[in-house]
Design an enzyme around this catalytic site. Sequence first.
Site, PDB file in Angstrom:
ATOM      1  N   LYS A 186       0.834  -1.205   0.000  1.00 55.91           N
ATOM      2  CA  LYS A 186       0.000   0.000   0.000  1.00 55.91           C
ATOM      3  C   LYS A 186       0.868   1.253   0.000  1.00 55.91           C
ATOM      4  CE  LYS A 186      -2.043  -1.816   3.550  1.00 55.91           C
ATOM      5  NZ  LYS A 186      -2.901  -2.222   4.674  1.00 55.91           N
ATOM      6  N   THR A 263      -9.155   8.256   8.347  1.00 50.11           N
ATOM      7  CA  THR A 263      -8.357   7.177   7.760  1.00 50.11           C
ATOM      8  C   THR A 263      -8.162   6.003   8.718  1.00 50.11           C
ATOM      9  OG1 THR A 263      -6.394   8.378   8.496  1.00 50.11           O
ATOM     10  CG2 THR A 263      -7.064   8.681   6.199  1.00 50.11           C
ATOM     11  N   GLY A 265      -8.526   2.649  10.229  1.00 52.60           N
ATOM     12  CA  GLY A 265      -9.084   1.382   9.739  1.00 52.60           C
ATOM     13  C   GLY A 265      -9.054   1.240   8.218  1.00 52.60           C
ATOM     14  N   THR A 266      -8.251   2.065   7.543  1.00 52.59           N
ATOM     15  CA  THR A 266      -8.177   1.998   6.074  1.00 52.59           C
ATOM     16  C   THR A 266      -7.692   0.622   5.603  1.00 52.59           C
ATOM     17  OG1 THR A 266      -7.696   4.346   5.984  1.00 52.59           O
ATOM     18  CG2 THR A 266      -7.157   3.084   4.027  1.00 52.59           C
ATOM     19  N   GLY A 267      -6.633   0.129   6.257  1.00 49.92           N
ATOM     20  CA  GLY A 267      -6.058  -1.164   5.853  1.00 49.92           C
ATOM     21  C   GLY A 267      -7.038  -2.304   6.087  1.00 49.92           C
ATOM     22  N   CYS A 268      -7.775  -2.238   7.215  1.00 47.25           N
ATOM     23  CA  CYS A 268      -8.761  -3.282   7.540  1.00 47.25           C
ATOM     24  C   CYS A 268      -9.830  -3.312   6.444  1.00 47.25           C
ATOM     25  CB  CYS A 268      -9.431  -2.993   8.881  1.00 47.25           C
ATOM     26  SG  CYS A 268      -8.273  -2.676  10.222  1.00 47.25           S
TER      27      CYS A 268
HETATM   28  C1  LIG Z   1      -8.296  -4.154  16.055  1.00 52.37           C
HETATM   29  C2  LIG Z   1      -7.488  -3.319  15.151  1.00 52.37           C
HETATM   30  N1  LIG Z   1      -7.060  -3.841  13.990  1.00 52.37           N
HETATM   31  C3  LIG Z   1      -6.328  -3.082  13.140  1.00 52.37           C
HETATM   32  C4  LIG Z   1      -6.011  -1.796  13.455  1.00 52.37           C
HETATM   33  C5  LIG Z   1      -5.170  -0.991  12.512  1.00 52.37           C
HETATM   34  O1  LIG Z   1      -5.859   0.107  11.982  1.00 52.37           O
HETATM   35  P1  LIG Z   1      -5.136   1.513  11.898  1.00 52.37           P
HETATM   36  O2  LIG Z   1      -3.797   1.289  11.242  1.00 52.37           O
HETATM   37  O3  LIG Z   1      -6.013   2.361  11.039  1.00 52.37           O
HETATM   38  O4  LIG Z   1      -4.994   2.031  13.296  1.00 52.37           O
HETATM   39  C6  LIG Z   1      -6.480  -1.261  14.680  1.00 52.37           C
HETATM   40  N2  LIG Z   1      -6.217   0.004  15.059  1.00 52.37           N
HETATM   41  N3  LIG Z   1      -7.213  -2.066  15.511  1.00 52.37           N
END
Ligand SMILES: Cc1ncc(COP(=O)(O)O)c(N)n1
Length: 556
Positions: A186, A263, A265-268
């Site tokens: 990414k 942004t 949780g973008t990767g999730c």
């Molecule tokens: C449970 C969980 N899974 C994945 C992320 C990563 O997301 P981000 O990189 O946007 O903080 C997160 N913050 N929490």
Amino acid sequence: MAKNVTAVLTIAGTDSSGGAGIQADLKTFAALGCYGTSATTALTAQNTTGVQAIHGVPPNFVVEQIKSVLDDIDIRGIKTGMLFDSSNTHAVASTLKEHFASKGRVPLVCDPVCVSTSGHVLLHPDAISTMIDELFPLAQLITPNKAEAEVLLKARSLSSEITTFQGMLAAAQSLLTLGPQAVLLKGGHIAVSLADIGSVTTSAGTSVEVNRDFLFGENTEILQLAKHSVGDDLIVDVLCHQTQHGVNNITLYPRPRLQSNSTHGTGCTLSAALACALGRGTALVEATAQATTFTHLGIETAAPIGQGFGPLNHLHSVSRLVLQPRTPGNPFPLTRKLIQGTSRVWKEYVQHDFVVQLGKGTLERSSFLHFIKQDYHYLKYYARAYALLASKSHDFAPILAAVEIVLHVSRESAMHTSFCAQWGITKDELDTTPESPATTAYGAFLIDTGLQGDTTKLVMALAACLLGYGEVGLWLKKEAEKPNSWVKWEGNPYLKWMQDYSGEDYQNAVRVGLETIESRAAADPPSPARYAEWRAVWENCVRLEKGFWDMAMNKL
Ligand SMILES: Cc1ncc(COP(=O)(O)O)c(N)n1
């Protein structure tokens, strides 16, 4: 009977603020029409400002959850997110390995979540090796960001620092050697310009393609009538997989960087959208185009929530509000959405070989003559469609506006006749030339749309011609102005045609057309179903326009 629904599974951590992890995944699954299931690896107390506490789920209970789901439901796609520690990573990998061995493989997208955007460790460092050794060989795709890619490469003592776009290409290929079938690196943390993409170099045994869907839609000439073109601050996601012949196949997905705090949780979201697309059986390159676009729109349409980095709008594809409001930065949201949503066919239309050869001056004379004769017939349909629009309108203002266009087209037909005369085509020949099937198909579709739909639907059908020729005119003119241009302007036998469509008169008509469709949409914002109707009509006309150039090229 309800249609079959694709069921997918997320194995990840929770996010109490609802923006990332399992919560983001389930919303994404639902928005994309999949049935979502989950197995939780860790609970987090977190919000938009950071992670306050983490509580791991015992590995045997992680296994129980996965088995409960897999034993009962026909899961077609799986994603993993935050796995918390080495025992949970091992538990997940061995359960999936066993399942794949007995029931066959299912597309697995592994998002190697290591550290949150807010800087909190979400995966114990000793789990990195377990993930590479046990999970990657099962994965169809891994989706690291820059920081995660560096951690993974470093864990295997591979050159790991990624600072440039060229470095991303090298890193994506190195990551492939860690065992997954494909890598999506990414690009959110690397600034890339159009020139960078143009000057990509790769070693032997590598092929590079650029998916320009997003940029093409954004940079469409008519959308620039009221704003500056997309800047050079691009985000490029790099997809790399190996073909059967051992060639590393790289696909680049560029899109404009959005200035946004939404942004989290973008990767999730991206990996969940990938699991849906792959779970449905969509090929990898197309699945990545769909998932990156879905995620981009989620950021673009997000409302601010919380005090830190807020969540995306996962439901943009199902909410009633399908259009962005008109703003100075986005004056033509409907046109933009129509063009972006159909960017491939739109490009086949406005950058058709007919147009390119016309610009170069190399177009066969007989193709051009065939075209202008058929265009004469088309103009009649076009005038009739506007007359129909007048007869379906309820107020004097829209009646008059439509009638004015009928008069304009009729004057244009007189000009067209004298233009044809210059090419040696008499009025008699124009009238007696039989209509080509492509002309009849297009004309009949316009009239039919006008008869069976409401006025706005007819306006959408008429827009593809008006806006597309405006686009062609502006594009050829802009290209001609570049040094050493491929467009031949002076001395081109088709100069008058290019001048007409790039000239002030026609471009004013384009502006009026843009204003008409945008103000109709703004006055009565469409429901998703109504928008889908407009889009279908627009797309059909864009295809018919392409068919019109095909007809001319091949003298059908
Ligand atoms: C449970 C969980 N899974 C994945 C992320 C990563 O997301 P981000 O990189 O946007 O903080 C997160 N913050 N929490």
